[in-house]
Motif scaffolding. Structure first.
Motif, PDB file in Angstrom:
ATOM      1  N   ALA A  65     -32.054  -6.366 -10.556  1.00 58.16           N
ATOM      2  CA  ALA A  65     -30.753  -6.804 -10.027  1.00 58.16           C
ATOM      3  C   ALA A  65     -30.909  -7.265  -8.581  1.00 58.16           C
ATOM      4  CB  ALA A  65     -29.738  -5.678 -10.128  1.00 58.16           C
ATOM      5  N   GLY A  66     -30.552  -8.508  -8.328  1.00 56.86           N
ATOM      6  CA  GLY A  66     -30.640  -9.049  -6.979  1.00 56.86           C
ATOM      7  C   GLY A  66     -32.045  -9.473  -6.578  1.00 56.86           C
ATOM      8  N   ALA A  67     -33.042  -9.165  -7.393  1.00 60.77           N
ATOM      9  CA  ALA A  67     -34.418  -9.547  -7.058  1.00 60.77           C
ATOM     10  C   ALA A  67     -34.603 -11.057  -7.225  1.00 60.77           C
ATOM     11  CB  ALA A  67     -35.397  -8.808  -7.966  1.00 60.77           C
ATOM     12  N   ARG A  68     -35.541 -11.613  -6.459  1.00 56.20           N
ATOM     13  CA  ARG A  68     -35.892 -13.010  -6.664  1.00 56.20           C
ATOM     14  C   ARG A  68     -37.033 -13.066  -7.662  1.00 56.20           C
ATOM     15  NH1 ARG A  68     -35.601 -17.148  -1.807  1.00 56.20           N
ATOM     16  NH2 ARG A  68     -35.941 -18.408  -3.651  1.00 56.20           N
ATOM     17  N   ASP A  87     -29.351  -9.917 -13.721  1.00 61.09           N
ATOM     18  CA  ASP A  87     -28.877 -10.158 -12.351  1.00 61.09           C
ATOM     19  C   ASP A  87     -29.966 -10.524 -11.351  1.00 61.09           C
ATOM     20  OD1 ASP A  87     -26.191  -9.819 -12.958  1.00 61.09           O
ATOM     21  OD2 ASP A  87     -26.290  -7.650 -12.692  1.00 61.09           O
ATOM     22  N   ALA A  88     -31.120 -10.975 -11.835  1.00 61.64           N
ATOM     23  CA  ALA A  88     -32.109 -11.540 -10.911  1.00 61.64           C
ATOM     24  C   ALA A  88     -31.673 -12.956 -10.514  1.00 61.64           C
ATOM     25  CB  ALA A  88     -33.482 -11.584 -11.565  1.00 61.64           C
ATOM     26  N   THR A  89     -32.108 -13.395  -9.347  1.00 66.68           N
ATOM     27  CA  THR A  89     -31.979 -14.792  -8.945  1.00 66.68           C
ATOM     28  C   THR A  89     -33.244 -15.480  -9.450  1.00 66.68           C
ATOM     29  OG1 THR A  89     -30.709 -14.216  -6.983  1.00 66.68           O
ATOM     30  CG2 THR A  89     -31.824 -16.365  -6.971  1.00 66.68           C
ATOM     31  N   VAL A  90     -33.084 -16.456 -10.331  1.00 66.18           N
ATOM     32  CA  VAL A  90     -34.227 -16.926 -11.115  1.00 66.18           C
ATOM     33  C   VAL A  90     -34.598 -18.372 -10.787  1.00 66.18           C
ATOM     34  CG1 VAL A  90     -35.119 -17.311 -13.446  1.00 66.18           C
ATOM     35  CG2 VAL A  90     -33.570 -15.389 -12.998  1.00 66.18           C
ATOM     36  N   THR A  91     -35.875 -18.594 -10.539  1.00 66.99           N
ATOM     37  CA  THR A  91     -36.409 -19.945 -10.341  1.00 66.99           C
ATOM     38  C   THR A  91     -37.437 -20.241 -11.428  1.00 66.99           C
ATOM     39  OG1 THR A  91     -36.135 -19.779  -7.941  1.00 66.99           O
ATOM     40  CG2 THR A  91     -37.666 -21.458  -8.745  1.00 66.99           C
ATOM     41  N   VAL A 100     -43.132 -21.958  -3.472  1.00 66.56           N
ATOM     42  CA  VAL A 100     -42.051 -21.434  -4.311  1.00 66.56           C
ATOM     43  C   VAL A 100     -42.402 -20.039  -4.827  1.00 66.56           C
ATOM     44  CG1 VAL A 100     -40.603 -21.844  -6.342  1.00 66.56           C
ATOM     45  CG2 VAL A 100     -41.440 -23.786  -4.989  1.00 66.56           C
ATOM     46  N   ASP A 106     -40.025 -11.772  -5.557  1.00 62.60           N
ATOM     47  CA  ASP A 106     -40.221 -10.326  -5.656  1.00 62.60           C
ATOM     48  C   ASP A 106     -40.933 -10.007  -6.974  1.00 62.60           C
ATOM     49  OD1 ASP A 106     -38.667  -9.765  -3.285  1.00 62.60           O
ATOM     50  OD2 ASP A 106     -36.879 -10.191  -4.479  1.00 62.60           O
ATOM     51  N   ARG A 131     -23.777 -19.174 -12.754  1.00 65.79           N
ATOM     52  CA  ARG A 131     -24.590 -19.044 -13.981  1.00 65.79           C
ATOM     53  C   ARG A 131     -23.725 -19.064 -15.232  1.00 65.79           C
ATOM     54  NH1 ARG A 131     -26.294 -12.566 -13.614  1.00 65.79           N
ATOM     55  NH2 ARG A 131     -24.460 -11.991 -12.418  1.00 65.79           N
ATOM     56  N   VAL A 135     -36.057 -25.486 -10.583  1.00 66.59           N
ATOM     57  CA  VAL A 135     -34.653 -25.074 -10.623  1.00 66.59           C
ATOM     58  C   VAL A 135     -34.477 -23.586 -10.350  1.00 66.59           C
ATOM     59  CG1 VAL A 135     -32.571 -24.975 -12.052  1.00 66.59           C
ATOM     60  CG2 VAL A 135     -34.174 -26.890 -12.303  1.00 66.59           C
ATOM     61  N   VAL A 158     -31.393 -20.605 -10.163  1.00 65.16           N
ATOM     62  CA  VAL A 158     -29.994 -20.285 -10.450  1.00 65.16           C
ATOM     63  C   VAL A 158     -29.589 -19.051  -9.649  1.00 65.16           C
ATOM     64  CG1 VAL A 158     -28.300 -19.692 -12.230  1.00 65.16           C
ATOM     65  CG2 VAL A 158     -30.176 -21.270 -12.762  1.00 65.16           C
ATOM     66  N   ARG A 177     -24.635 -11.863  -7.666  1.00 67.49           N
ATOM     67  CA  ARG A 177     -25.523 -10.764  -7.323  1.00 67.49           C
ATOM     68  C   ARG A 177     -26.732 -11.210  -6.504  1.00 67.49           C
ATOM     69  NH1 ARG A 177     -25.067  -6.209 -10.568  1.00 67.49           N
ATOM     70  NH2 ARG A 177     -26.510  -5.294  -9.066  1.00 67.49           N
ATOM     71  N   ARG A 191     -28.996 -11.889  -3.527  1.00 65.66           N
ATOM     72  CA  ARG A 191     -29.066 -11.370  -2.159  1.00 65.66           C
ATOM     73  C   ARG A 191     -29.375 -12.516  -1.202  1.00 65.66           C
ATOM     74  NH1 ARG A 191     -31.723  -6.266  -4.192  1.00 65.66           N
ATOM     75  NH2 ARG A 191     -33.727  -7.322  -4.110  1.00 65.66           N
TER      76      ARG A 191
END
Lengths: 275, 275
Positions: A157-160, A182-186, A198, A203, B166, B185, B187, B191, B193
């Motif tokens: 959650a919140g991790a990149r 809830d990860a921020t996903v690339t 990139v 994380d 999302r 990309v 997203v 949540r 950070r």
């Protein structure tokens, strides 16, 4: 620093134990669960994988048939077989093994697998349902990555999270699973400019491209958790990951190859058959 | 710097002109193309949007019916109607307007829309097909973002694209469309950070969250292209985007709200009905 090895064999063994129990109950109740693997190739690596999967299925009490349509099979042949298996009440799981005959993409034929039996999440409908949060089987490899991260209590959650590879069977479904957590996903790929810039924001870094040791220490932020999905054959008959072992000097944790994602993938595939 | 405004009205007019021609040919050939919008709400903003869509359809020669099932409609009522419309040879496009009755998610019922008539890409199968590169209708808003970027010749291959939001109707399908165009990309969502740290890596930044002026100059890299999908009602009856207008001092290009993504979305939806 030497990264903690995130091995998958113990988790896989626990999953298989649960599957064995469930399969035994089903067998006692009248019929063992049945998986059918459809193949249409004479690729040797594929044949080896199918044999090992069938063997793993047998050990947990799942009947496993291989329907070999041969490398000359047409899209029509394959979809006809997948449709028949989807309608067969004696079959619980249907899997279409790649590679397919030249020129044929998995997504062109996998729509014929009933989503309820699509144990490796190959049908585009399964991926779509996954993306919108509806019940669906995820491709086992993608699910195995998240299961391994959970096993080692990696907080998503919140991790990149950065996924290298945009395949329909790993990268894309994994992106949805990580977003759902809830990860921020690339998502990166072969056309990404300055890949290291990139990936070093991650994380949690997942390599799923199929290129031996593409990810080097320069690609990894100090302390990152690195998951290696690659299983590239080596000249001496072994397996090499997508991640250079030297990454262990930078990462806080790293999955081994073999013995990381692979065994969990197989176990989850079998779990999907009995579920 | 003052950002170039990436208006969508000219592009929308060109698309509508093409649609008018095609619809006229179909009408001359025996039957005008027909869109049916299913609603199940007494939400006023939704009713306004449906009226404006019906009016836009009429102007290009598309017959548009509204099937209002009312705010007490059940999932069963809605899927039954969507199924009937999917089977009706006199209907070319079926759209399910949100919001739905409380507790009901779009993806729970949109599977009943035949993908061949799913002009707003609401069926999870449409999203799954999109993700794996099979022919499918994309949600019109997501398609409009890419169409606008193309209109202004924004290079996506190798670009870093960041999508804020999302949702199944914009953020997720847009991520797949951008990946398909070889962008790297990311997203983001509620949540995420340090949102500004992530968004300021973007060459192309798309805001699709529905929060007025969430994206400020601090979120934007100098020279970035910014696309604003937000259409948030203002107290005086107008519309405000997700992007603070002050971003124009940092970005190289910015879509206006209104007059940016919105008109292109409507035009593409109508195009999908005649295609």
């Amino acid at each position: 620093m030497t990264a903690q090895p995130l091995g998958g064999r113990e988790l896989a063994a626990r999953i298989r134990a649960r599957v064995t129990e469930l399969a035994g109950a089903r067998r006692a109740g009248g019929r063992a669960p049945r998986l059918v693997i459809v193949t249409a190739t004479d690729d040797e690596a594929s044949a080896w994988y199918v044999r090992s999967l069938a063997s793993a299925a047998g050990k947990v009490g799942i009947d496993c048939d291989v329907a070999d349509l041969g490398p000359l099979a047409t899209a029509g042949d394959i979809t006809a077989r997948l449709t028949a298996l989807s309608q067969d009440d004696a079959v619980d799981g249907v899997m279409l093994q790649t590679p397919l005959p030249a020129g044929l993409a998995l997504a062109e034929v996998s729509g014929a697998i009933d989503p309820a039996k699509d144990v490796d999440g190959a049908n585009p409908l399964s991926l779509g349902r996954l993306a919108v949060g509806r019940p669906a089987y995820a491709p086992a490899t993608a699910a195995a990555v998240v299961a391994l991260l959970d096993e080692y209590a990696v907080d998503l959650a919140g991790a990149r999270a950065v996924v290298v590879g945009r395949s329909a069977v790993v990268g894309k479904p994994l992106a949805h699973l990580l977003l759902d957590r809830d990860a921020t996903v690339t998502v990166c790929h072969s056309r990404t400019r300055d890949l290291a810039a990139v990936t070093s924001t991650a994380d949690v870094l997942v390599a799923a491209v199929g290129r031996t040791h593409l990810i080097t220490p320069e690609h990894v932020r100090a302390g990152a958790v690195v998951v290696d999905v690659g299983t590239n054959p080596t000249p001496d008959g072994g397996l090499a990951g997508d991640v250079d072992p030297a990454v262990a000097s930078v990462a806080s944790a790293l999955t081994p190859v073999p013995g990381g994602v692979g065994p969990v993938t197989t176990a989850l595939l079998l779990q999907n058959v009995v579920d």
